[in-house]
Design a protein around this motif. Sequence first.
Motif, PDB file in Angstrom:
ATOM      1  N   LEU A 104      -4.325  13.016 -10.463  1.00 21.92           N
ATOM      2  CA  LEU A 104      -4.828  11.508 -10.401  1.00 21.92           C
ATOM      3  C   LEU A 104      -4.948  10.855  -9.188  1.00 21.92           C
ATOM      4  O   LEU A 104      -5.840  10.381  -8.455  1.00 21.92           O
ATOM      5  CB  LEU A 104      -4.364  10.753 -11.445  1.00 21.92           C
ATOM      6  CG  LEU A 104      -4.840  10.838 -12.946  1.00 21.92           C
ATOM      7  CD1 LEU A 104      -3.880  10.296 -13.938  1.00 21.92           C
ATOM      8  CD2 LEU A 104      -6.204  10.774 -13.034  1.00 21.92           C
ATOM      9  N   THR A 105      -3.581  11.374  -8.165  1.00 22.52           N
ATOM     10  CA  THR A 105      -3.359  11.030  -7.073  1.00 22.52           C
ATOM     11  C   THR A 105      -4.506  11.407  -6.077  1.00 22.52           C
ATOM     12  O   THR A 105      -5.001  10.724  -5.080  1.00 22.52           O
ATOM     13  CB  THR A 105      -2.069  11.209  -6.430  1.00 22.52           C
ATOM     14  OG1 THR A 105      -1.089  10.346  -7.469  1.00 22.52           O
ATOM     15  CG2 THR A 105      -1.855  10.714  -4.865  1.00 22.52           C
ATOM     16  N   THR A 106      -4.707  12.702  -6.179  1.00 21.49           N
ATOM     17  CA  THR A 106      -6.086  13.429  -5.437  1.00 21.49           C
ATOM     18  C   THR A 106      -7.229  12.665  -5.617  1.00 21.49           C
ATOM     19  O   THR A 106      -8.031  12.458  -4.634  1.00 21.49           O
ATOM     20  CB  THR A 106      -5.947  14.702  -5.740  1.00 21.49           C
ATOM     21  OG1 THR A 106      -4.875  15.200  -5.398  1.00 21.49           O
ATOM     22  CG2 THR A 106      -7.003  15.457  -4.893  1.00 21.49           C
ATOM     23  N   ILE A 107      -7.511  12.384  -6.846  1.00 27.73           N
ATOM     24  CA  ILE A 107      -8.802  11.865  -7.315  1.00 27.73           C
ATOM     25  C   ILE A 107      -8.764  10.332  -6.652  1.00 27.73           C
ATOM     26  O   ILE A 107      -9.797  10.045  -5.898  1.00 27.73           O
ATOM     27  CB  ILE A 107      -8.786  11.747  -9.016  1.00 27.73           C
ATOM     28  CG1 ILE A 107      -8.882  13.250  -9.487  1.00 27.73           C
ATOM     29  CG2 ILE A 107     -10.073  10.890  -9.273  1.00 27.73           C
ATOM     30  CD1 ILE A 107      -9.073  13.431 -10.851  1.00 27.73           C
ATOM     31  N   ARG A 108      -7.803   9.750  -6.689  1.00 26.61           N
ATOM     32  CA  ARG A 108      -7.711   8.366  -6.206  1.00 26.61           C
ATOM     33  C   ARG A 108      -8.216   8.294  -4.618  1.00 26.61           C
ATOM     34  O   ARG A 108      -8.891   7.457  -4.332  1.00 26.61           O
ATOM     35  CB  ARG A 108      -6.354   7.736  -6.630  1.00 26.61           C
ATOM     36  CG  ARG A 108      -6.328   6.309  -6.102  1.00 26.61           C
ATOM     37  CD  ARG A 108      -4.997   5.527  -6.554  1.00 26.61           C
ATOM     38  NE  ARG A 108      -5.037   4.159  -6.253  1.00 26.61           N
ATOM     39  CZ  ARG A 108      -5.297   3.503  -5.025  1.00 26.61           C
ATOM     40  NH1 ARG A 108      -5.709   4.024  -4.259  1.00 26.61           N
ATOM     41  NH2 ARG A 108      -5.444   2.197  -5.064  1.00 26.61           N
ATOM     42  N   THR A 109      -7.472   9.244  -4.035  1.00 22.37           N
ATOM     43  CA  THR A 109      -7.600   9.261  -2.524  1.00 22.37           C
ATOM     44  C   THR A 109      -9.121   9.552  -2.040  1.00 22.37           C
ATOM     45  O   THR A 109      -9.417   8.946  -1.441  1.00 22.37           O
ATOM     46  CB  THR A 109      -6.685  10.418  -2.037  1.00 22.37           C
ATOM     47  OG1 THR A 109      -5.042  10.094  -2.476  1.00 22.37           O
ATOM     48  CG2 THR A 109      -6.849  10.557  -0.515  1.00 22.37           C
ATOM     49  N   ALA A 110      -9.555  10.554  -3.065  1.00 23.42           N
ATOM     50  CA  ALA A 110     -11.086  10.760  -2.479  1.00 23.42           C
ATOM     51  C   ALA A 110     -12.051   9.588  -2.914  1.00 23.42           C
ATOM     52  O   ALA A 110     -12.780   9.203  -2.109  1.00 23.42           O
ATOM     53  CB  ALA A 110     -11.346  11.962  -3.574  1.00 23.42           C
ATOM     54  N   LEU A 111     -11.277   8.785  -4.177  1.00 18.13           N
ATOM     55  CA  LEU A 111     -12.418   7.802  -4.505  1.00 18.13           C
ATOM     56  C   LEU A 111     -12.392   6.665  -3.604  1.00 18.13           C
ATOM     57  O   LEU A 111     -13.286   5.965  -3.005  1.00 18.13           O
ATOM     58  CB  LEU A 111     -12.282   7.341  -5.653  1.00 18.13           C
ATOM     59  CG  LEU A 111     -12.483   8.298  -6.886  1.00 18.13           C
ATOM     60  CD1 LEU A 111     -11.926   7.805  -8.146  1.00 18.13           C
ATOM     61  CD2 LEU A 111     -14.390   8.319  -7.038  1.00 18.13           C
ATOM     62  N   VAL A 112     -11.122   6.375  -2.787  1.00 19.56           N
ATOM     63  CA  VAL A 112     -10.723   5.176  -2.103  1.00 19.56           C
ATOM     64  C   VAL A 112     -11.560   5.554  -0.801  1.00 19.56           C
ATOM     65  O   VAL A 112     -12.183   4.822  -0.065  1.00 19.56           O
ATOM     66  CB  VAL A 112      -9.169   5.294  -1.518  1.00 19.56           C
ATOM     67  CG1 VAL A 112      -9.065   4.328  -0.567  1.00 19.56           C
ATOM     68  CG2 VAL A 112      -8.605   4.502  -2.674  1.00 19.56           C
ATOM     69  N   ALA A 113     -11.475   6.838  -0.380  1.00 23.90           N
ATOM     70  CA  ALA A 113     -12.103   7.222   0.868  1.00 23.90           C
ATOM     71  C   ALA A 113     -13.816   7.056   0.873  1.00 23.90           C
ATOM     72  O   ALA A 113     -14.433   6.637   1.775  1.00 23.90           O
ATOM     73  CB  ALA A 113     -11.977   8.748   1.342  1.00 23.90           C
ATOM     74  N   ALA A 114     -14.287   7.701  -0.444  1.00 26.01           N
ATOM     75  CA  ALA A 114     -15.712   7.115  -0.669  1.00 26.01           C
ATOM     76  C   ALA A 114     -15.978   5.615  -0.378  1.00 26.01           C
ATOM     77  O   ALA A 114     -16.903   5.495  -0.144  1.00 26.01           O
ATOM     78  CB  ALA A 114     -15.863   7.771  -1.918  1.00 26.01           C
TER      79      ALA A 114
END
Length: 164
Positions: free
Chosen positions: A119-129
């Motif tokens: 979930l941390t990986t997913i969150r990081t990618a979504l914040v970047a997007a």
Amino acid sequence: MTGGSSVTGVADVADVRGGALRSGQVAQEAGVNIQTLRYYERRGLLPEPDRSPGGHRLYGGEAVTTLRIIKAAQRLGFTLDEVADLLEAGRHRHGRPVPGLQERAAAKLAEVDARIADLTTIRTALVAAVDAGCDDLTECAASSCCPIPFTDLAAEDRHAGPRR
């Protein structure tokens, strides 16, 4: 709830009613519905209750405690099969060391930690997007400045095994 010194109040309720609770009373005390109570019986999580002369199910106060344990274990991420194993291990311990809560909780904790990492990986990618203002995945994926690591995420998913 009636008076008494019980921490949960369950013993007090059962004592007032002659040591037996009917389905609706057990369900209410445990915070579940009657269908859930019956489902847990069918699954073997609760022993089959005694019956009144009129055919009503009659439970002891321990049924409420067991239901609360089941719901708490589910909230902690245990499946009903895992809860059944935990309950069964507790029932057949008889002073012998058998894998119980400590071992299974440690395994569940490892699963939770792995999910948190995902979930941390997913969150990081979504914040970047969001920060990059991406509006079109196809356009973004084709761009060299796209912040979403499509290739890396696809490779991680491929190695993670099948989704449940």
